[in-house]
Design an enzyme around this catalytic site. Structure first.
Site, short mmCIF file in Angstrom:
data_model
loop_
_atom_site.label_atom_id
_atom_site.label_comp_id
_atom_site.label_asym_id
_atom_site.label_seq_id
_atom_site.Cartn_x
_atom_site.Cartn_y
_atom_site.Cartn_z
CD GLU A 59 -2.07 -5.33 -3.61
OE1 GLU A 59 -1.93 -4.76 -4.69
OE2 GLU A 59 -1.34 -6.27 -3.22
CE LYS A 144 0.76 -3.14 -7.01
NZ LYS A 144 0.02 -4.43 -6.95
CB CYS A 185 1.68 -5.21 -3.55
SG CYS A 185 1.95 -6.99 -3.70
#
Length: 325
Positions: A59, A144, A185
């Site tokens: 990331e 995301k 994440c």
């Protein structure tokens, strides 16, 4: 699972490489140069018996991690799913580097994530993962979905939403050996995203991520093994940046690859490192193809997990909703 997403390719074993990238600093050009060097190094397969079929970056690999940095390092990509993307006309330095590297090493590349500025609305910035095939084509993207807004008194406070906008789609892509689901994440803490991917035929889920020194020791392994891999009976992997205590954000590291039974196949430590693992067991099944012999491999663990503990066929959608519909 419905057919509107198409049938996934037959699952065959493949080799996965995670690049736990270090030396991510303020200079974007240096970050990109170092990331490219590490992609080339990973492609050589040193430390593995085979050249990897898929290489993954962590990331936010092209900039420091922090909501104040995202607008500064953001790049416009302008990718539309399902439509051809002209790399030569892209204004994104990161996309051009990743595309060229994938083409050079002739390997699937999951390009970690970068801050992305919306091509039509400059006020919107996303944390975005891009995916490239061995020809260097940009073929998939994931923004995301869940923004990292947490406040643990006395330990850590972080709000991605101060500068980022959350994505609105679930995403996967097909190779010739597997269907691979994407997340980034904090997405891992929301089980629906993984459930949807698994029920739409994904064999493997890969999330670039950067857990911190507070949540990493507690939840990094737990979420991958006990939650997403076992619950969905898929291979699961997260690729972290290396830990840098001189940076503003201290990543946990420990990039990891887990099988559908929750077994850790490979784990990095905290520094810069490349780890490799075979996804599925390589058990050759020889078939005749044209005039030559071709060897395919059977993903034994994947099939045995689902046959032995058949949760995929025992779900009670008459009692609760199927979130993948």
């Amino acid at each position: 699972m419905t057919n509107r997403f198409g049938n996934p390719p037959p699952f065959r074993a493949f080799t996965l490489a995670l690049v736990q990238l270090g030396r991510i600093g303020a200079n974007k050009q240096e970050n990109l140069h170092h990331a490219r060097e590490m992609i080339l190094k990973a492609a050589k397969g040193e430390g593995s018996s085979k050249k990897p079929d898929v290489i993954v970056l962590p990331e936010c690999f092209n900039s420091p991690y922090g909501h104040v940095h995202f607008p500064v390092y953001a790049e416009k990509i302008g990718y539309t799913p399902g439509s051809p993307y002209d790399i030569s006309k892209s204004t994104s330095e990161s996309v051009k580097m990743l595309s060229a590297a994938a083409k050079e090493v002739k390997t699937w590349l999951i390009g970690g994530s970068i801050p992305e500025r919306d091509a039509e609305d400059d006020t919107k910035i996303y944390n975005t993962c891009t995916v490239y095939n061995p020809e260097g084509d940009l073929i998939a993207m994931h923004r995301k979905v869940h923004l990292f807004d947490i406040d643990i008194p006395g330990k850590i406070k972080f709000k991605e939403s101060e500068t980022l906008t959350g994505g609105k789609t679930t995403n996967f892509f097909d190779t010739d050996f597997a269907r691979i689901g994407l997340g980034i994440c904090y997405d891992i803490r929301f089980p629906e995203l993984a459930m949807i991917a698994a029920r739409r035929g994904c064999h493997v889920l890969i999330y670039p991520g950067a857990f911190n020194m507070t949540t990493g020791p507690l939840h990094w392994e737990l979420l991958q093994r006990g939650s997403r891999a076992v619950d969905n009976q898929v291979f699961f992997s997260m690729c972290s940046p290396a830990r840098d205590l001189s940076a503003g954000y201290h990543a946990w590291g420990h990039s990891m690859i887990v099988d559908p039974m929750g077994k850790v196949l490979k784990e990095a430590q905290e520094g810069e490192e490349i780890i490799y693992s075979d996804i599925g067991e390589f058990q050759p099944m020889m078939i005749l193809k044209r005039l030559g012999l071709t060897f395919f491999a059977d993903p034994k663990v994947f099939n045995e997990a689902r046959a032995g503990i058949p949760v995929t066929t025992q779900r009670r959608f008459d009692v609760y909703v199927d979130v993948s519909q």
